[in-house]
Design a protein around this motif. Structure first.
Motif, PDB file in Angstrom:
ATOM      1  N   GLY A  21       0.793  -1.214   0.000  1.00 26.41           N
ATOM      2  CA  GLY A  21       0.000   0.000   0.000  1.00 26.41           C
ATOM      3  C   GLY A  21       0.826   1.265   0.000  1.00 26.41           C
ATOM      4  O   GLY A  21       2.035   1.265  -0.249  1.00 26.41           O
ATOM      5  N   VAL A  22       0.156   2.376   0.300  1.00 25.89           N
ATOM      6  CA  VAL A  22       0.786   3.688   0.236  1.00 25.89           C
ATOM      7  C   VAL A  22       1.378   4.085   1.569  1.00 25.89           C
ATOM      8  O   VAL A  22       0.985   3.582   2.624  1.00 25.89           O
ATOM      9  CB  VAL A  22      -0.227   4.763  -0.222  1.00 25.89           C
ATOM     10  CG1 VAL A  22      -0.779   4.445  -1.597  1.00 25.89           C
ATOM     11  CG2 VAL A  22      -1.362   4.917   0.788  1.00 25.89           C
ATOM     12  N   ASP A  23       2.296   5.009   1.515  1.00 24.95           N
ATOM     13  CA  ASP A  23       2.822   5.692   2.696  1.00 24.95           C
ATOM     14  C   ASP A  23       2.832   7.177   2.372  1.00 24.95           C
ATOM     15  O   ASP A  23       3.761   7.682   1.751  1.00 24.95           O
ATOM     16  CB  ASP A  23       4.218   5.187   3.036  1.00 24.95           C
ATOM     17  CG  ASP A  23       4.768   5.819   4.323  1.00 24.95           C
ATOM     18  OD1 ASP A  23       4.128   6.769   4.827  1.00 24.95           O
ATOM     19  OD2 ASP A  23       5.816   5.357   4.805  1.00 24.95           O
ATOM     20  N   TYR A  24       1.755   7.858   2.774  1.00 26.05           N
ATOM     21  CA  TYR A  24       1.623   9.288   2.521  1.00 26.05           C
ATOM     22  C   TYR A  24       2.150  10.127   3.681  1.00 26.05           C
ATOM     23  O   TYR A  24       2.094  11.354   3.640  1.00 26.05           O
ATOM     24  CB  TYR A  24       0.159   9.655   2.288  1.00 26.05           C
ATOM     25  CG  TYR A  24      -0.414   9.167   0.965  1.00 26.05           C
ATOM     26  CD1 TYR A  24       0.408   8.696  -0.049  1.00 26.05           C
ATOM     27  CD2 TYR A  24      -1.786   9.198   0.737  1.00 26.05           C
ATOM     28  CE1 TYR A  24      -0.111   8.259  -1.240  1.00 26.05           C
ATOM     29  CE2 TYR A  24      -2.314   8.763  -0.468  1.00 26.05           C
ATOM     30  CZ  TYR A  24      -1.478   8.294  -1.462  1.00 26.05           C
ATOM     31  OH  TYR A  24      -2.010   7.862  -2.649  1.00 26.05           O
ATOM     32  N   THR A  25       2.654   9.473   4.718  1.00 24.51           N
ATOM     33  CA  THR A  25       3.111  10.196   5.900  1.00 24.51           C
ATOM     34  C   THR A  25       4.594  10.508   5.830  1.00 24.51           C
ATOM     35  O   THR A  25       5.024  11.613   6.162  1.00 24.51           O
ATOM     36  CB  THR A  25       2.782   9.390   7.170  1.00 24.51           C
ATOM     37  OG1 THR A  25       1.361   9.289   7.310  1.00 24.51           O
ATOM     38  CG2 THR A  25       3.361  10.049   8.403  1.00 24.51           C
ATOM     39  N   ASN A  26       5.410   9.562   5.382  1.00 22.62           N
ATOM     40  CA  ASN A  26       6.854   9.766   5.304  1.00 22.62           C
ATOM     41  C   ASN A  26       7.248  10.401   3.981  1.00 22.62           C
ATOM     42  O   ASN A  26       6.529  10.320   2.985  1.00 22.62           O
ATOM     43  CB  ASN A  26       7.578   8.427   5.457  1.00 22.62           C
ATOM     44  CG  ASN A  26       7.470   7.878   6.867  1.00 22.62           C
ATOM     45  OD1 ASN A  26       7.881   8.523   7.822  1.00 22.62           O
ATOM     46  ND2 ASN A  26       6.915   6.681   6.995  1.00 22.62           N
ATOM     47  N   GLU A  27       8.409  11.037   3.975  1.00 15.16           N
ATOM     48  CA  GLU A  27       8.976  11.539   2.735  1.00 15.16           C
ATOM     49  C   GLU A  27       9.358  10.371   1.840  1.00 15.16           C
ATOM     50  O   GLU A  27       9.641   9.262   2.312  1.00 15.16           O
ATOM     51  CB  GLU A  27      10.207  12.399   3.021  1.00 15.16           C
ATOM     52  CG  GLU A  27       9.907  13.703   3.748  1.00 15.16           C
ATOM     53  CD  GLU A  27       9.099  14.657   2.889  1.00 15.16           C
ATOM     54  OE1 GLU A  27       9.231  14.603   1.650  1.00 15.16           O
ATOM     55  OE2 GLU A  27       8.340  15.459   3.459  1.00 15.16           O
ATOM     56  N   LYS A  35       6.295  -0.217   0.020  1.00 19.45           N
ATOM     57  CA  LYS A  35       5.211   0.763   0.011  1.00 19.45           C
ATOM     58  C   LYS A  35       5.492   1.823  -1.054  1.00 19.45           C
ATOM     59  O   LYS A  35       6.580   1.885  -1.617  1.00 19.45           O
ATOM     60  CB  LYS A  35       5.036   1.402   1.385  1.00 19.45           C
ATOM     61  CG  LYS A  35       4.718   0.392   2.476  1.00 19.45           C
ATOM     62  CD  LYS A  35       4.613   1.053   3.830  1.00 19.45           C
ATOM     63  CE  LYS A  35       4.402   0.016   4.901  1.00 19.45           C
ATOM     64  NZ  LYS A  35       5.561  -0.888   5.064  1.00 19.45           N
ATOM     65  N   SER A  36       4.489   2.661  -1.281  1.00 23.36           N
ATOM     66  CA  SER A  36       4.619   3.663  -2.336  1.00 23.36           C
ATOM     67  C   SER A  36       4.249   5.042  -1.807  1.00 23.36           C
ATOM     68  O   SER A  36       3.254   5.190  -1.091  1.00 23.36           O
ATOM     69  CB  SER A  36       3.710   3.317  -3.516  1.00 23.36           C
ATOM     70  OG  SER A  36       3.697   4.362  -4.462  1.00 23.36           O
ATOM     71  N   PRO A  37       5.019   6.066  -2.181  1.00 23.88           N
ATOM     72  CA  PRO A  37       4.634   7.433  -1.818  1.00 23.88           C
ATOM     73  C   PRO A  37       3.518   7.982  -2.703  1.00 23.88           C
ATOM     74  O   PRO A  37       2.986   9.054  -2.434  1.00 23.88           O
ATOM     75  CB  PRO A  37       5.931   8.217  -2.010  1.00 23.88           C
ATOM     76  CG  PRO A  37       6.658   7.467  -3.087  1.00 23.88           C
ATOM     77  CD  PRO A  37       6.320   6.028  -2.875  1.00 23.88           C
ATOM     78  N   TYR A  38       3.171   7.233  -3.764  1.00 25.34           N
ATOM     79  CA  TYR A  38       2.127   7.684  -4.685  1.00 25.34           C
ATOM     80  C   TYR A  38       1.595   6.460  -5.419  1.00 25.34           C
ATOM     81  O   TYR A  38       2.299   5.865  -6.246  1.00 25.34           O
ATOM     82  CB  TYR A  38       2.702   8.690  -5.679  1.00 25.34           C
ATOM     83  CG  TYR A  38       1.716   9.193  -6.708  1.00 25.34           C
ATOM     84  CD1 TYR A  38       0.696  10.070  -6.364  1.00 25.34           C
ATOM     85  CD2 TYR A  38       1.824   8.793  -8.039  1.00 25.34           C
ATOM     86  CE1 TYR A  38      -0.209  10.538  -7.314  1.00 25.34           C
ATOM     87  CE2 TYR A  38       0.938   9.267  -8.992  1.00 25.34           C
ATOM     88  CZ  TYR A  38      -0.073  10.141  -8.627  1.00 25.34           C
ATOM     89  OH  TYR A  38      -0.959  10.595  -9.573  1.00 25.34           O
TER      90      TYR A  38
END
Length: 635
Positions: A21-27, A35-38
């Protein structure tokens, strides 16, 4: 003379075959490789693998926002709350069009909820409680239960308390033990409603009640009923023989129930035989709740209420934890953010005392409560939390479950309007036109989190204008703010399942393509300060009848197209044949696609794999990139 050959430059590899899934919390540079930032519109396929979200279609329209969908178990048709109207809706069947029958006009223009109690459907909209029996819709305060306040009462007063006054209606009865001499009978509640009907029954020699149509007068101000002739003594000694029904309406009593906006079924020992309601907007009732009679939504005893926590803080929602009822407060009562109550009998009466109180962030959205597995989840101002039970101490406490999307959740406007639903082991939290999804099948350890022992993998679905959600015949349905009823496709192997918004009532209707992407974190190599040459990129993609991928690499913040593949992952399937996308391949296994990257003299890069084509699925199995690290980076 001896010569030494320079050492060969070794190749290193980044690879990932698990997607969480995503990780919208970390840079992006701190996001883990799984995980993916987008990753818009990507969702779990099986645990550890991802695919494009399936699309949705439109099958009905109503005039007004869809605020509720309700159904009595014994009724094959659903009730749709659209705008201020309530319709009985029968979907289109083979050879027969859909039918919409208006049942009621005048509902609140807000979300509604429903509960099945006593064989009827109770519909709550914060304006007026409605009852549906499958044929007739009736406001609960039009036909309220008439309680008997006292029994064994002498004509002058006294007696034994039996039932409490009904909040939904002022009418009440009292039974008297006549002495054969008294003509004046004093009722307990005064004054009586001026001009209201007062009814009198006398018990005959056969023991049956017989209605008396005259021979008495009523003093409404003192609640005194005077007979022209004294009622005779009872035919059976000690048995009440006079019954009087009158009305004493208390202003605002009915509004306490009618204007409540949240509810849950609960009762003694956790049996769901009473309806609890709260959420009344009146400033002095924020922390009150009320409960109905047992299996009777027309009876709301005026003694059947509780005060939950501080008076300055409102009750936002309910859930069940075992046999306990948990009431969640808003953030103005941090010392008692959750109040747990038990249901028990006290002196043969139902009682619901406080069992425990918990501290934590307050709930913010009344419609965000849903169960994921055995955990009740709810939205707070700082993320999605769960009410859990410690395996060691048995004490209940709250834990954060949305760490990977908290950063974006906190920035969303109107969090109080969020709505949640659990489907396919996923908690769908819808805000505006998108959904944030927690995956109950992918529980992740997050040791850096002091407020949680674990987290859920998270996903992000765009273009989802859901006002309410429900499950029907195995599919996820939703209603929109502009009055549409929609449903998600369920066949992930069909190419017709991957577009949004097609109106299935119109053969010429086409939906919108779904843009889906998976972006890697920043890849910095073994030493972030070393110069890298990324030379070879490969992905393993799920094969499909029609599918493709565009592969991008990032160089100094700009995306560069590396490969646009439209054919290699396809296979031939005659039932869905489109000649413009024809292929001779019959290979349905996962396909490995690769490309040279030529990304040189870089300290880091990032890759993106995307598909935005109409009615094309897209699934990722793994990815890898080869690189050479040599010399120090000179930016």
């Amino acid at each position: 003379m001896a010569y030494s050959l320079p050492a060969a430059v070794s190749r290193s590899v980044f690879s990932a075959d698990t997607f969480r899934g995503v990780d919208y919390t970390n840079e992006a540079g701190n996001v883990e490789v799984d995980k993916s930032p987008y990753a818009p519109n990507m969702i779990r396929d099986v645990p550890g693998k991802v695919r494009k979200c399936m699309g949705w279609y439109v099958y009905e329209d109503f005039d007004g926002p869809i605020h509720g969908r309700h159904q009595l178990l014994a009724d094959p048709c659903a009730l749709i709350h659209a705008g201020t109207k309530l319709y009985r809706y029968q979907p289109a069947a083979e050879g027969a069009p859909a039918q919409k029958t208006l049942l009621y006009d005048g509902m609140a223009d807000r979300r509604s909820h429903s509960f099945q109690l006593g064989g009827r459907l109770v519909i709550q909209d914060g304006k007026r409680l409605l009852l549906w029996d499958g044929e007739t819709l009736t406001p609960a305060d039009e036909t309220p239960y008439v309680p008997t306040l006292t029994i064994g009462k002498s004509p002058s007063g006294g007696g034994e308390g039996y039932e409490a006054l009904n909040l939904l209606g002022g009418r009440y009865s009292e039974t008297f033990l006549g002495d054969g001499e008294a003509k004046a009978y004093q009722l307990s509640l005064a004054p009586l409603d001026e001009g209201s009907t007062v009814e009198v029954w006398l018990r005959g020699q056969d023991g049956a009640w017989q209605k008396k149509t005259g021979g008495f007068t009523v003093d409404y101000s003192s609640a005194l009923v005077s007979f022209s002739e004294a009622p005779p003594k009872p035919p059976v000694t000690g048995e009440d023989n006079v019954k009087i029904t009158a009305a004493h309406t208390v202003a605002g009593y009915a509004d306490r129930v009618n204007q409540s906006t949240i509810g849950i079924l609960y009762g003694v020992n956790g049996v769901p035989d009473r309806l609890f309601v709260s959420g009344n907007p009146a400033g002095d009732l924020l922390n009150y709740d009320w409960w109905s009679g047992q299996n009777d939504p027309t009876y709301w005893p005026d003694t059947g209420y509780g005060t939950v926590g501080s008076a300055r803080s409102a009750v936002v929602g309910y859930c069940l934890v075992g046999n306990y009822l948990a009431a969640f407060k808003d953030s103005r009562d941090p010392e008692r953010s959750v109040v747990l109550r038990s249901g028990q009998l006290a002196d043969e009466e139902a009682a619901f005392p406080v069992y425990n109180t918990l501290q934590g962030p307050g709930a913010i959205a009344p419609d965000s409560f849903a169960y994921l597995g055995s955990e009740p989840l709810f939205l707070t101002g700082i993320g999605v939390y769960a009410l859990t039970t410690s395996d060691v101490t048995g004490e209940r406490y709250q834990q954060n479950r949305s760490y990977y999307i908290d950063a974006v959740l906190r920035e969303q406007p109107e969090l109080e309007e969020a709505v949640a639903f659990t489907y396919n082991d996923m908690y769908w939290l819808c805000l505006g036109d998108e959904a944030y999804i927690l995956d109950g099948l992918q529980s992740l350890a997050e040791p850096s989190q002091p407020y949680a022992t674990r987290q859920y993998a998270c996903f992000n679905r765009l273009n989802l204008p859901a006002r309410i959600l429900w499950e029907e015949e195995g599919a996820l349905h939703f209603g929109t703010p502009d009055g549409r009823l929609c449903a998600f496709y369920t066949d992930k192997k069909s190419s017709f399942s991957f577009s949004d918004g097609r109106d299935i009532r119109r053969p010429d209707s086409e939906g919108q393509p779904i843009f889906a992407a998976w972006e890697t974190p920043d890849l910095t190599g073994r030493h972030f300060y070393k110069n890298k040459r990324f030379r070879y990129l490969a992905i393993q993609q799920q094969a499909a009848v029609y599918t493709g991928v565009r592969m991008y690499g990032m160089r100094r913040g700009l995306w560069q197209l590396l490969r646009n593949e439209e054919v290699s992952a396809r296979y031939l399937f005659f039932p869905e044949l489109v000649f413009s996308k024809f292929t001779f391949s019959s290979d349905t296994t996962n396909k490995t696609l690769h490309t040279k990257t030529r990304l040189r003299r870089m300290d880091k890069t990032r890759f993106r794999f995307e598909n935005d084509r109409y009615n094309e699925p897209f699934g990722l199995v793994s990815w890898a990139v080869e690189y050479i690290e040599n010399g120090n980076y000179k930016g």
